[in-house]
Design an enzyme around this catalytic site. Sequence first.
Site, short mmCIF file in Angstrom:
data_model
loop_
_atom_site.label_atom_id
_atom_site.label_comp_id
_atom_site.label_asym_id
_atom_site.label_seq_id
_atom_site.Cartn_x
_atom_site.Cartn_y
_atom_site.Cartn_z
N ILE A 1 -4.12 -3.66 -3.43
CA ILE A 1 -3.41 -2.12 -2.77
C ILE A 1 -2.12 -2.82 -2.35
CG2 ILE A 1 -3.61 -0.46 -1.66
CD1 ILE A 1 -7.17 -0.95 -3.22
N GLY A 2 -2.18 -3.41 -0.96
CA GLY A 2 -1.43 -3.46 0.13
C GLY A 2 -1.49 -4.47 1.02
N GLY B 1 -0.31 -5.65 4.97
CA GLY B 1 -0.14 -5.99 6.34
C GLY B 1 -0.02 -6.28 7.45
N GLY B 2 0.49 -6.48 8.70
CA GLY B 2 -0.19 -7.48 9.75
C GLY B 2 -1.05 -7.85 10.42
N MET B 3 -2.03 -7.05 9.76
CA MET B 3 -3.18 -7.08 9.75
C MET B 3 -4.51 -7.38 9.11
SD MET B 3 -3.15 -6.75 13.60
CE MET B 3 -5.39 -6.00 14.19
N VAL C 1 -5.57 -5.12 1.34
CA VAL C 1 -6.34 -4.91 0.68
C VAL C 1 -6.33 -5.00 -0.34
CG1 VAL C 1 -7.82 -2.48 0.12
CG2 VAL C 1 -6.54 -2.82 2.49
N LYS D 1 -10.83 -5.43 1.95
CA LYS D 1 -10.49 -5.41 3.75
C LYS D 1 -10.58 -6.52 3.85
CE LYS D 1 -9.29 -2.69 7.18
NZ LYS D 1 -9.98 -1.50 8.14
N ASP E 1 -10.02 6.99 17.26
CA ASP E 1 -8.74 7.44 16.87
C ASP E 1 -8.94 7.97 15.47
OD1 ASP E 1 -5.94 6.13 16.37
OD2 ASP E 1 -6.90 4.57 14.80
#
Length: 905
Positions: free
Chosen positions: A25-26, A28-30, A33, A48, A143
């Site tokens: 799905i995508g 990033g740096g962390m 997914v 994830k 958050d």
Amino acid sequence: MALPNKAKIPVGTVLAGKYRITREIGRGGMAAVYEAEHIDIGKRVAIKVLAQELTTSAVVVERFLREARAAASIRSPFICDVYDSGKLEDGRPFLVLELLEGESLYERMTVIRYLDPETTVTVVSQVCRGLTKAHAASIVHRDLKPENIFLTKDEEGRLCAKILDFGLAKFYAPVDGGDAQARLTREGAVFGTPAYMSPEQVRGQGAVDHRADLWALGCITYECLTGRTVWQTEQGVAMTFAQIANAPLPQPAALRPDLPASFTTWFEKALDRSIDRRFQTAKEFADELSVALGVAQPPRGAEPSQAGLVMPGGEAPADLSFDPPGVVRVTPNESRRTVPSGPAERGGDPFAGLDSSGAPGAAIAGRVSQGAGQQITFSGGSGETSVPDPLAHASPPKRGGAGRALVVFGVLALVAGGAYAGYRQFLKPTALPPVSSTTAAPSATSAPSASAGANVPARADAHAEPPGLAWPPLVAQAQEAVAAGDLKAALRLLKDAQDKGNHPVPRTLSENVQIALKDASGKAPCALTGLARPRTHDLVREGGRAVGASRPSIALGPRGAVVTWTDSHEGTEHAYTTTLDGAMRPSSPALDVTPEGRAIGRPELTSAGDRLVLTYWDGKGPEAGVHVRWLDANGRIDGPAVMVAPFPRGGNSWPSLARAAEGFLIAWSDDGDNASEDLFMRRLSPNLDPAGDIIRLTDVTPTGPSKPRVRFPSVAVTSDVMHLAFRFDREPTRVIQYMRLPLANASKGLPPASPGKRADRALGDLSLVNSDRVRSDSPSLACGASGCFVVWHGEAPLGGASAAYIDPAKGQPIWRKRFSKSGARPSIAIAPSGQAQLVWLEGGRLLTASINRDGVGAPTKFARVSGDQPAPSISPGAKPGEWYVAWLDYEAGHLEPYAARIQCR
């Protein structure tokens, strides 16, 4: 930023013997997914996976797994469920999440400006029901923000809001009745997204409890109904924290007059800084909101079941408008909430998120994007500090995709609170049209204008005083007094104006004059001879609304100084200009000089004979890219917008323009290459037409998980040579480099890379400017007959403002000096005579000094500036030693452009 390819999980891989990966799905740096399918029962889920390089941090891994424990402790249809967790063979932990189809609340509000009260009550009520379950389990989310509220539909097509990402959740009691939960926080540590943080979070108090979530939800509710964030976040975390600590609350009715007064009462209670006077429970919060807006909450019997939240057939619904029965939908064509890509003003990229399609119906899970203002990555993690977008109060800041950033930040509010304290009284703006001396009352200090531009004809219609306002003529007289060199008289007039109107404009101008007056001695090499507040659109007699602006740029035209900036007071981020008369008063209302734009960023002015060139980028839409345009002597449009380089994906490009013997040269940065962000250039004809192809100037090679970036070019041309200063980021280093490129070689471009192992390449000769390799920010370069100068500032604790002199023939720095240990954001300009002048920020003041090949001269303080603002703009005037400066500063809680004229010996 992309992770190494070897970290990707191939499609078809089976995790834990039961989850088959079907697509990515995508990432990033962390984390990354994936969509997966349970091989036994066919259920679609989201997986994830923590980034491999972060698994060495026990704290990061613990926070990653905390999401599973938190969600597993709460059973609510309004919280994204976590089904399972495990580890890959290489040790990377993963979570198995509920796969959601729909869009985040943030994405929804980028399509329509704001939600109707009925939809708002529905969304907030459902979030409150989810929070009630979480708080009952002694879990605080900490958050909450629009990205972490996901809008989907249940199996009967009804709106269902779900809370995402409990990765920052705080446990206040053992969930399983065992030993006390190990705390990963400490006193003084700050966790959350700045725009939605409560005062107690800002202060880093360890006793943050469930009422912090209700504060954040109060901010979200205001944003749902007004289309704007509560706090202006474009200048980063420190000033956002200062507003949370000190600033008065905005009035919802100023943006939505149709909202009842009872909502204002509710809003003031929701964001009461006294934690005991706020709403104490999520149920109370929702119940009173329903009463305040006169809208019934959805019946609890209508809650969706925990099953069946994935759309039938696995497809996203065609319509996700979630219109309750009987509610008239505001369509995107009727009212759009604009989310510009820029302007970001201080370097850095939006935190690289887990990019999904972004379209309604995209399947995602646990999406977390860049927060309003600035999202700060966990120290030791992979990633970069985000850039605040200077448009938070006009529209939501640009945020990343689904990437997750864990926020750990020292408390800045106490530092910034003092800078903000002077603005605690926020008054409804009243009128300050441009006022001419012809309409001002006689003054003992009235004198002819003292500089270029004094021949600008007065416009009686623009300068007329609105009935009932006594202070604008006094401001006009004060500006004349400054132009005449009588600062003491100017200060008296501004104080009289403040007494008559108690308005922030004369108050802020008087504070600038006081600083210049204090430094106006025989020893000071420069003197203030003009002071301006260029914008007037927000200063109308009734209903004026202050909208934050971006960093201004200033240049001298044939009829006076012209200032440009961007703001969204007409709905979309556009660039505006105004011409200043000899007393630095706007000679006309602001002119929209980018009417075709969607998201204009970083406008810059360059003098070119009897006209000016406007350089800017557009961050969105079919015309996204780098543009130039002619403006006439009055700063009005004098030609079509010329596309220099298209950016199909949008984004920030930081263009820099320089005059050449045969037209112009323009350089910019482009991150279209998935591997790196590099510099490009193009020649422009004397008519601004593109002449020749786009030339690549750099080609840097990734050496780790972070994307290397060459950015913030500053270009100059002398004789037949192009000079370029820029910042090169290859984490953890961030250095300033200089390139010398003979124009004869510029058209050749970089040859194709050699097969095999790649290496960094550049079209010109490179030199390292800051040989100390202190992490540094964007440079400013100027070249004259005697040489080139580069100025920049380094990050604390070894930072400060520095300058270097470069021999243009050899292309090598001759000397480098840190001329101010606590200075920041320096800029430089060179007059046609060869005289060079610096301007920079230091200790809440604006300073200026001359510079030559022998070093930096004595400084002069001539204005104030609060907070960590962008680098000011400086341009030579018509007379020897005359300079124009424009900068950004806070005025009663919003960012406002200011300008000054200084005369130096």
